[in-house]
Design an enzyme around this catalytic site. Structure first.
Site, short mmCIF file in Angstrom:
data_model
loop_
_atom_site.label_atom_id
_atom_site.label_comp_id
_atom_site.label_asym_id
_atom_site.label_seq_id
_atom_site.Cartn_x
_atom_site.Cartn_y
_atom_site.Cartn_z
CE LYS A 54 11.84 45.95 -7.64
NZ LYS A 54 11.94 47.35 -7.14
CE LYS B 41 9.30 44.14 -4.68
NZ LYS B 41 9.49 45.57 -4.41
#
Length: 338
Positions: A208, A263
């Site tokens: 992320k 992400k």
């Protein structure tokens, strides 16, 4: 990164005409390498307190925050379209935010009640819960902070374990730690095993990035006003790094993660490709709020054609090797694929 040299046994033009396989629809269908289906999608939803409550998210046209009763109605449509799972994100009232994020593991909290209600109504629909503290903290960070504002890793991890367990007890099928603390996957897995939640899956947000694409999401869950001008650089990944993502993913897998999340999505498909190729594990990516908002802005202005561009953007995830895609387009895309 593992390297390979591509070689072809095809003859030169005109023995080989690559366009032959593109000349007719049936041939294009036969040789298409990647296909989309509703089963590829996870639909992220925002849940709020109350009954009969529906609030538009201005920076995400077409996306709404829903109370649990209305969310159940939406979940029925999602299931009917063949979408296998929802990902829940709570909109926590300001009075329930705190420095220690205690509301995150409240057994009667918003997420816990939503999970129970959804599983009672639609037991076969997968329910994925976000394990992170930013909706619950007064400062909008994903963890417990010290006097300087630094997010404390180990104290935060202890809190995340309690949060994840409360979700599993409520009936969540998948807990998805999105906080990027070190060691939290192992701690969560150990506690789930100890408490008998042997088949609760962990979808680790292992790669992320500290991205600028998250703004509309923070608006949606109400954390943007709390974080103000702050950032998450000390725990989310530097967008300039690629090898580091593989280390993060490998560590989370070693600690007991079942699936890996990358992400954001489209700007980081190179990362998803590396994860899938090199680690060969179930790999997911999140087409985040900023990606959705950019597309919608272009669609609303007539600059891009909505359905073909939406589907092309999602097909790119499959081509990169993603097994599943979290996308706010899930319902619209599933309808288009019917």
């Amino acid at each position: 990164m593992t390297s390979s040299t591509f070689s072809t046994s095809r003859g030169p033009f005109p023995t080989t005409r690559m366009r032959r396989l593109r000349a007719s629809a049936f041939a294009r269908d036969l040789v298409r390498e990647n296909r989309l289906s509703p089963a590829d999608f996870i639909f992220p939803v925002f849940v709020l307190e109350g009954s009969g409550q529906r609030e538009a998210v201005p920076s995400m046209p077409g996306v709404e925050r829903l109370s649990v009763d209305l969310l159940v109605e939406q979940a029925r449509e999602v299931a009917a379209l063949g979408i296998p799972a929802l990902a829940l994100f709570p909109v926590v009232p300001a009075q329930r935010k705190s420095l220690d994020a205690a509301e995150a593991w409240n057994p009667d909290g918003l997420v816990q009640r939503a999970v129970k209600t959804l599983k009672d109504a639609l037991p076969e629909l997968g329910i994925i819960t976000d394990v992170a503290l930013d909706p619950y903290t007064t400062h909008g960070q994903d963890g417990i902070i010290d006097d300087t504002g630094y997010v404390l890793n180990d104290v935060t991890s202890e809190t995340l374990v309690k949060q994840a367990l409360s979700h599993a007890v409520a009936g969540a099928d998948v807990v998805a730690p999105s906080d990027m603390m070190d060691g939290r996957i192992g701690a969560i897995r150990q506690r789930l095993e100890t408490e008998g939640h042997l088949n609760t899956l962990i979808l680790a947000y292992a790669a992320k990035y500290a991205s600028s694409y998250y703004g509309p999401f923070r608006d949606a869950v109400g954390s943007s006003g709390n974080i103000k001008g702050g950032n998450k650089f000390s725990y989310q990944m530097d967008p300039g790094n690629s090898d580091e993502a593989l280390h993060e993913c490998a560590l989370d897998l070693a600690e007991g993660a079942d699936m890996i999340m990358v992400k954001p999505g489209m700007p980081y498909l190179d990362i998803a490709r590396r994860v899938k190729q090199e680690l060969k594990v179930p790999t997911f990516a999140y087409q985040v709020s900023g990606e959705y908002a950019m597309h919608m802005a272009a669609f609303e202005r007539g600059w891009l054609a909505q359905e073909p561009v939406m589907l092309e953007s999602l097909l790119a995830f499959k081509r990169a090797g993603c097994d599943g895609i979290l996308t706010y387009f899930a319902v619209a895309a599933a309808r288009a694929l019917q």
